[in-house]
Scaffold this motif. Structure first.
Motif, PDB file in Angstrom:
ATOM      1  N   ALA A 131       0.764   3.893  -2.873  1.00 16.92           N
ATOM      2  CA  ALA A 131       0.255   5.219  -2.520  1.00 16.92           C
ATOM      3  C   ALA A 131       1.250   6.307  -2.887  1.00 16.92           C
ATOM      4  O   ALA A 131       0.862   7.373  -3.372  1.00 16.92           O
ATOM      5  CB  ALA A 131      -0.065   5.277  -1.028  1.00 16.92           C
ATOM      6  N   THR A 132       2.542   6.042  -2.673  1.00 22.08           N
ATOM      7  CA  THR A 132       3.508   7.096  -2.968  1.00 22.08           C
ATOM      8  C   THR A 132       3.715   7.258  -4.466  1.00 22.08           C
ATOM      9  O   THR A 132       4.280   8.257  -4.899  1.00 22.08           O
ATOM     10  CB  THR A 132       4.839   6.798  -2.272  1.00 22.08           C
ATOM     11  OG1 THR A 132       5.160   5.432  -2.476  1.00 22.08           O
ATOM     12  CG2 THR A 132       4.749   7.085  -0.791  1.00 22.08           C
ATOM     13  N   VAL A 138       1.187   7.469  -6.493  1.00 24.07           N
ATOM     14  CA  VAL A 138       0.026   8.195  -6.997  1.00 24.07           C
ATOM     15  C   VAL A 138       0.346   9.687  -7.036  1.00 24.07           C
ATOM     16  O   VAL A 138       0.905  10.216  -6.071  1.00 24.07           O
ATOM     17  CB  VAL A 138      -1.188   7.921  -6.086  1.00 24.07           C
ATOM     18  CG1 VAL A 138      -2.336   8.831  -6.423  1.00 24.07           C
ATOM     19  CG2 VAL A 138      -1.599   6.484  -6.211  1.00 24.07           C
ATOM     20  N   PRO A 139       0.019  10.369  -8.120  1.00 20.90           N
ATOM     21  CA  PRO A 139       0.225  11.822  -8.128  1.00 20.90           C
ATOM     22  C   PRO A 139      -0.668  12.501  -7.101  1.00 20.90           C
ATOM     23  O   PRO A 139      -1.736  11.994  -6.747  1.00 20.90           O
ATOM     24  CB  PRO A 139      -0.165  12.226  -9.544  1.00 20.90           C
ATOM     25  CG  PRO A 139      -1.014  11.121 -10.037  1.00 20.90           C
ATOM     26  CD  PRO A 139      -0.504   9.881  -9.386  1.00 20.90           C
ATOM     27  N   SER A 140      -0.214  13.631  -6.607  1.00 30.55           N
ATOM     28  CA  SER A 140      -0.868  14.245  -5.459  1.00 30.55           C
ATOM     29  C   SER A 140      -2.281  14.716  -5.764  1.00 30.55           C
ATOM     30  O   SER A 140      -3.088  14.847  -4.867  1.00 30.55           O
ATOM     31  CB  SER A 140      -0.028  15.408  -4.967  1.00 30.55           C
ATOM     32  OG  SER A 140      -0.436  15.783  -3.694  1.00 30.55           O
ATOM     33  N   VAL A 150      -5.291  17.324  -7.546  1.00 32.04           N
ATOM     34  CA  VAL A 150      -5.674  18.709  -7.294  1.00 32.04           C
ATOM     35  C   VAL A 150      -6.810  18.706  -6.284  1.00 32.04           C
ATOM     36  O   VAL A 150      -7.845  18.077  -6.498  1.00 32.04           O
ATOM     37  CB  VAL A 150      -6.126  19.389  -8.601  1.00 32.04           C
ATOM     38  CG1 VAL A 150      -6.451  20.848  -8.334  1.00 32.04           C
ATOM     39  CG2 VAL A 150      -5.058  19.248  -9.653  1.00 32.04           C
ATOM     40  N   GLU A 151      -6.595  19.399  -5.179  1.00 33.87           N
ATOM     41  CA  GLU A 151      -7.617  19.451  -4.152  1.00 33.87           C
ATOM     42  C   GLU A 151      -8.750  20.343  -4.626  1.00 33.87           C
ATOM     43  O   GLU A 151      -8.516  21.505  -4.987  1.00 33.87           O
ATOM     44  CB  GLU A 151      -7.011  19.989  -2.857  1.00 33.87           C
ATOM     45  CG  GLU A 151      -7.860  19.720  -1.651  1.00 33.87           C
ATOM     46  CD  GLU A 151      -7.073  19.994  -0.390  1.00 33.87           C
ATOM     47  OE1 GLU A 151      -7.492  19.524   0.661  1.00 33.87           O
ATOM     48  OE2 GLU A 151      -6.050  20.671  -0.456  1.00 33.87           O
ATOM     49  N   SER A 152      -9.966  19.779  -4.618  1.00 33.67           N
ATOM     50  CA  SER A 152     -11.086  20.612  -5.041  1.00 33.67           C
ATOM     51  C   SER A 152     -11.446  21.570  -3.910  1.00 33.67           C
ATOM     52  O   SER A 152     -11.059  21.366  -2.763  1.00 33.67           O
ATOM     53  CB  SER A 152     -12.275  19.733  -5.432  1.00 33.67           C
ATOM     54  OG  SER A 152     -12.460  18.718  -4.476  1.00 33.67           O
ATOM     55  N   ALA A 198       0.836  -1.197   0.000  1.00 36.03           N
ATOM     56  CA  ALA A 198       0.000   0.000   0.000  1.00 36.03           C
ATOM     57  C   ALA A 198       0.872   1.249   0.000  1.00 36.03           C
ATOM     58  O   ALA A 198       0.569   2.237  -0.686  1.00 36.03           O
ATOM     59  CB  ALA A 198      -0.921  -0.002   1.221  1.00 36.03           C
ATOM     60  N   PHE A 199       1.987   1.199   0.756  1.00 41.03           N
ATOM     61  CA  PHE A 199       2.869   2.370   0.812  1.00 41.03           C
ATOM     62  C   PHE A 199       3.470   2.646  -0.562  1.00 41.03           C
ATOM     63  O   PHE A 199       3.475   3.782  -1.046  1.00 41.03           O
ATOM     64  CB  PHE A 199       3.961   2.135   1.851  1.00 41.03           C
ATOM     65  CG  PHE A 199       4.787   3.345   2.134  1.00 41.03           C
ATOM     66  CD1 PHE A 199       4.320   4.334   2.985  1.00 41.03           C
ATOM     67  CD2 PHE A 199       6.015   3.520   1.517  1.00 41.03           C
ATOM     68  CE1 PHE A 199       5.062   5.460   3.234  1.00 41.03           C
ATOM     69  CE2 PHE A 199       6.762   4.650   1.762  1.00 41.03           C
ATOM     70  CZ  PHE A 199       6.285   5.624   2.623  1.00 41.03           C
TER      71      PHE A 199
END
Lengths: 169, 101
Positions: A113-114, A116-118, A120-122, A109-110
């Protein structure tokens, strides 16, 4: 969430609270402790939902999980663990395999997960009205099906828990 | 120090691993159910995090359905556990291996 450092500290505090409590659920030798730690874990996940600005989900998590399911689990613990004493009520076995599995899943999972691109926070907007629209619009069929599932689970649970000893009631 | 999608996925992955650990190593059926709840919460946290960072509310709607189904699952499973306890005076999952008394 104006100051990013304070914001990050709040997130890490919530995450640490959730994961430590989850560790107690998984590792405690006393099932009553496990049940109360589950309470805390679900509370922490509700906090993470709030942090994700999923306000409706945070409240639903509090109502359904913290208020409902964990009380149900506590009832089950109290009703079933009376005979063999709480201190030895939560035995474990196959510990080696469990630890290997846990570490392997956590490592996978680590890594995943790392990678994955960060993203864009809606924008943090209230979601309740939009979710209500979606439930009675695009998701109206699953909504109705879920209500039938709940009714079936209710009837099934009552039938199961009441039990029968020969004959019919 | 900015909190992005990967941080949530790591938290959810650790939650999943702890839940799997509880499911695999516990003997008490109620404790196994607690592990299932942990796994479900890890999955729902993933859905909400992707919904926040990928746009759209669909993830949150799915998480809502997931919570409802988890409640139904917990109720039925605990009713079964209570019946097993009533029949066998024990909730040891490794001993309850028959469908019929």
């Amino acid at each position: 969430m104006t100051d990013p450092i304070v914001s990050a500290m709040v997130f890490y505090a919530l995450a640490a609270f959730t994961l430590v409590a989850a560790g107690f659920v998984a590792l405690s030798g006393n099932i009553v402790h496990s049940a109360f730690a589950l309470f805390a874990t679900l509370f922490g996940v509700a906090g993470l939902y709030a942090y994700l600005s999923a306000d409706l989900l945070a409240v639903v998590q509090m109502l359904v999980y913290v208020g409902g399911i964990s009380v149900l689990v506590l009832f089950a613990v109290m009703l079933t663990s009376g005979l063999d004493g709480p201190l030895t009520s939560n035995p474990t076995f196959r510990l080696g395999g469990g630890i290997v599995l846990m570490l392997a899943v956590a490592a996978a999972a680590f890594v995943a997960a790392t990678a994955v691109p960060s993203g864009v926070e809606s924008a943090a907007v209230p979601t309740t009205a939009a979710i209500g629209d979606a439930l009675l619009g695009a998701y109206v069929l699953p909504f109705e099906v879920v209500s039938v599932v709940l009714l079936a689970a209710l009837v099934g649970a009552v039938t199961l828990a009441r039990g029968y000893k020969g004959g019919h009631r | 120090m900015t909190i992005g999608l990967p941080q949530y996925l790591v938290v959810s992955g650790v939650l999943l691993a702890l839940g799997l650990f509880a499911i695999v190593t516990r003997k008490n059926a109620v404790a196994i159910l607690m592990g299932v709840e942990l796994v479900l919460n890890a999955g729902l946290l993933n859905l909400v995090a992707f919904s926040r960072f990928g746009g759209g509310l669909d993830g949150q709607v799915f998480a809502l359905f997931g919570i409802v189904l988890a409640a139904a699952e917990a109720v039925v499973a605990l009713a079964i556990v209570l019946q097993v306890f009533r029949a066998r005076r024990s909730v040891d999952a490794s001993k309850a291996c028959e469908l019929k008394e």
